[in-house]
Motif scaffolding. Structure first.
Motif, PDB file in Angstrom:
ATOM      1  N   ALA A   1       0.856  -1.189   0.000  1.00  0.00           N
ATOM      2  CA  ALA A   1       0.000   0.000   0.000  1.00  0.00           C
ATOM      3  C   ALA A   1       0.891   1.237   0.000  1.00  0.00           C
ATOM      4  CB  ALA A   1      -0.925   0.002   1.211  1.00  0.00           C
ATOM      5  N   ALA A   2       0.293   2.392  -0.273  1.00  0.00           N
ATOM      6  CA  ALA A   2       1.037   3.654  -0.254  1.00  0.00           C
ATOM      7  C   ALA A   2       0.109   4.765   0.212  1.00  0.00           C
ATOM      8  CB  ALA A   2       1.597   3.978  -1.633  1.00  0.00           C
TER       9      ALA A   2
ATOM     10  N   THR B   1      -5.113  -1.742  -0.182  1.00  0.00           N
ATOM     11  CA  THR B   1      -4.057  -2.746  -0.054  1.00  0.00           C
ATOM     12  C   THR B   1      -4.121  -3.697  -1.243  1.00  0.00           C
ATOM     13  OG1 THR B   1      -4.186  -2.601   2.340  1.00  0.00           O
ATOM     14  CG2 THR B   1      -3.115  -4.535   1.438  1.00  0.00           C
ATOM     15  N   TYR B   2      -2.974  -3.876  -1.899  1.00  0.00           N
ATOM     16  CA  TYR B   2      -2.869  -4.760  -3.054  1.00  0.00           C
ATOM     17  C   TYR B   2      -1.945  -5.930  -2.724  1.00  0.00           C
ATOM     18  CZ  TYR B   2      -4.764  -0.819  -5.728  1.00  0.00           C
ATOM     19  OH  TYR B   2      -5.542   0.198  -6.200  1.00  0.00           O
ATOM     20  N   ASN B   3      -1.984  -6.964  -3.584  1.00  0.00           N
ATOM     21  CA  ASN B   3      -1.100  -8.112  -3.354  1.00  0.00           C
ATOM     22  C   ASN B   3       0.130  -8.085  -4.263  1.00  0.00           C
ATOM     23  OD1 ASN B   3      -2.307  -8.731  -5.749  1.00  0.00           O
ATOM     24  ND2 ASN B   3      -3.132 -10.696  -5.117  1.00  0.00           N
TER      25      ASN B   3
ATOM     26  N   LEU C   1       0.622  -2.593  -8.745  1.00  0.00           N
ATOM     27  CA  LEU C   1      -0.659  -1.894  -8.629  1.00  0.00           C
ATOM     28  C   LEU C   1      -0.550  -0.663  -7.731  1.00  0.00           C
ATOM     29  CD1 LEU C   1      -3.042  -4.968  -8.407  1.00  0.00           C
ATOM     30  CD2 LEU C   1      -2.662  -3.455 -10.358  1.00  0.00           C
ATOM     31  N   VAL C   2       0.299  -0.735  -6.716  1.00  0.00           N
ATOM     32  CA  VAL C   2       0.525   0.428  -5.857  1.00  0.00           C
ATOM     33  C   VAL C   2       1.252   1.517  -6.645  1.00  0.00           C
ATOM     34  CG1 VAL C   2       1.659   1.267  -3.765  1.00  0.00           C
ATOM     35  CG2 VAL C   2       0.550  -0.953  -3.764  1.00  0.00           C
ATOM     36  N   GLU C   3       2.243   1.132  -7.441  1.00  0.00           N
ATOM     37  CA  GLU C   3       2.964   2.107  -8.264  1.00  0.00           C
ATOM     38  C   GLU C   3       2.034   2.757  -9.279  1.00  0.00           C
ATOM     39  OE1 GLU C   3       6.239  -0.061  -9.890  1.00  0.00           O
ATOM     40  OE2 GLU C   3       7.170  -0.338  -7.922  1.00  0.00           O
ATOM     41  N   GLU C   4       1.125   1.983  -9.828  1.00  0.00           N
ATOM     42  CA  GLU C   4       0.143   2.548 -10.761  1.00  0.00           C
ATOM     43  C   GLU C   4      -0.726   3.579 -10.054  1.00  0.00           C
ATOM     44  OE1 GLU C   4      -3.712   0.973 -13.189  1.00  0.00           O
ATOM     45  OE2 GLU C   4      -1.930  -0.328 -13.182  1.00  0.00           O
ATOM     46  N   TRP C   5      -1.160   3.279  -8.821  1.00  0.00           N
ATOM     47  CA  TRP C   5      -1.946   4.245  -8.040  1.00  0.00           C
ATOM     48  C   TRP C   5      -1.134   5.515  -7.798  1.00  0.00           C
ATOM     49  CZ3 TRP C   5      -1.137   6.675  -3.392  1.00  0.00           C
ATOM     50  CH2 TRP C   5      -2.208   7.412  -2.895  1.00  0.00           C
ATOM     51  N   GLN C   6       0.147   5.364  -7.465  1.00  0.00           N
ATOM     52  CA  GLN C   6       1.002   6.535  -7.241  1.00  0.00           C
ATOM     53  C   GLN C   6       1.095   7.390  -8.511  1.00  0.00           C
ATOM     54  OE1 GLN C   6       4.134   3.892  -5.128  1.00  0.00           O
ATOM     55  NE2 GLN C   6       4.715   6.002  -4.683  1.00  0.00           N
ATOM     56  N   TRP C   7       1.276   6.760  -9.679  1.00  0.00           N
ATOM     57  CA  TRP C   7       1.361   7.509 -10.934  1.00  0.00           C
ATOM     58  C   TRP C   7       0.074   8.279 -11.188  1.00  0.00           C
ATOM     59  CZ3 TRP C   7       5.489   8.783 -13.458  1.00  0.00           C
ATOM     60  CH2 TRP C   7       6.633   7.986 -13.380  1.00  0.00           C
ATOM     61  N   ARG C   8      -1.090   7.628 -11.010  1.00  0.00           N
ATOM     62  CA  ARG C   8      -2.361   8.314 -11.234  1.00  0.00           C
ATOM     63  C   ARG C   8      -2.550   9.473 -10.268  1.00  0.00           C
ATOM     64  NH1 ARG C   8      -6.254   4.721  -9.973  1.00  0.00           N
ATOM     65  NH2 ARG C   8      -4.916   2.916  -9.894  1.00  0.00           N
ATOM     66  N   HIS C   9      -2.220   9.265  -8.991  1.00  0.00           N
ATOM     67  CA  HIS C   9      -2.364  10.332  -7.992  1.00  0.00           C
ATOM     68  C   HIS C   9      -1.425  11.489  -8.315  1.00  0.00           C
ATOM     69  CE1 HIS C   9      -3.517  12.087  -4.165  1.00  0.00           C
ATOM     70  NE2 HIS C   9      -2.221  12.302  -3.908  1.00  0.00           N
ATOM     71  N   ALA C  10      -0.213  11.181  -8.746  1.00  0.00           N
ATOM     72  CA  ALA C  10       0.741  12.236  -9.107  1.00  0.00           C
ATOM     73  C   ALA C  10       0.250  13.033 -10.319  1.00  0.00           C
ATOM     74  CB  ALA C  10       2.117  11.639  -9.392  1.00  0.00           C
ATOM     75  N   GLN C  11      -0.348  12.361 -11.289  1.00  0.00           N
ATOM     76  CA  GLN C  11      -0.872  13.059 -12.462  1.00  0.00           C
ATOM     77  C   GLN C  11      -2.028  13.975 -12.092  1.00  0.00           C
ATOM     78  OE1 GLN C  11      -1.819   9.834 -15.075  1.00  0.00           O
ATOM     79  NE2 GLN C  11       0.188   9.887 -16.103  1.00  0.00           N
ATOM     80  N   GLU C  12      -2.886  13.530 -11.164  1.00  0.00           N
ATOM     81  CA  GLU C  12      -4.050  14.323 -10.768  1.00  0.00           C
ATOM     82  C   GLU C  12      -3.684  15.504  -9.872  1.00  0.00           C
ATOM     83  OE1 GLU C  12      -6.604  11.523  -8.853  1.00  0.00           O
ATOM     84  OE2 GLU C  12      -6.973  10.388 -10.698  1.00  0.00           O
TER      85      GLU C  12
END
Length: 117
Positions: free
Chosen positions: A24-25, A41-43, A47-58
């Motif tokens: 998680a992040a 929380t991901y396994n 998937l956590v890195e993808e969430w970070q990229w999307r949050h950073a873009q937004e």
């Protein structure tokens, strides 16, 4: 008084292969107050890195606290037999209704504990 001998057994600690690790992040960007947005929380870490990229873009936020969790098991070396600890039945707690004095201190007659009154 009985004597006991304790022997050192060199256990190994390993990641439990049955349980999946958790990733998680949380976003900690911000000058005075942290953003506080957190992924679920991901396994897998991708998937956590993808969430970070999307949050950073937004939001433009670039600082995150990443969390990793797993389960571990302790294994004795091959050939060593380890006895499991016996589980004793839980009884009702003693209410210390019957007391006696011994050498100036108070003890419970039923559970033999010293009472501090």
């Amino acid at each position: 008084m009985s004597r006991r001998t304790f022997r050192y057994v060199p256990f190994t600690i390993e990641q439990d292969p049955v349980a999946e690790p958790e990733y998680a992040a949380c976003c900690v960007s911000g000058d005075e107050v942290e953003c506080g947005a957190c992924s679920i929380t991901y396994n897998c870490p991708e998937l956590v890195e993808e969430w970070q990229w999307r949050h950073a873009q937004e939001t433009g936020h670039r600082r995150y606290r990443r969390n990793f969790g797993d389960y571990a098991v302790m294994r004795p070396p091959a050939g060593v037999v380890v006895r499991e600890k016996a589980v004793l039945p839980v009884s009702a707690p003693c209410e210390h209704r019957k007391t006696e004095k011994r050498a100036g201190t108070t003890y419970c007659r039923e559970c033999e504990r010293q009472l501090y009154l």
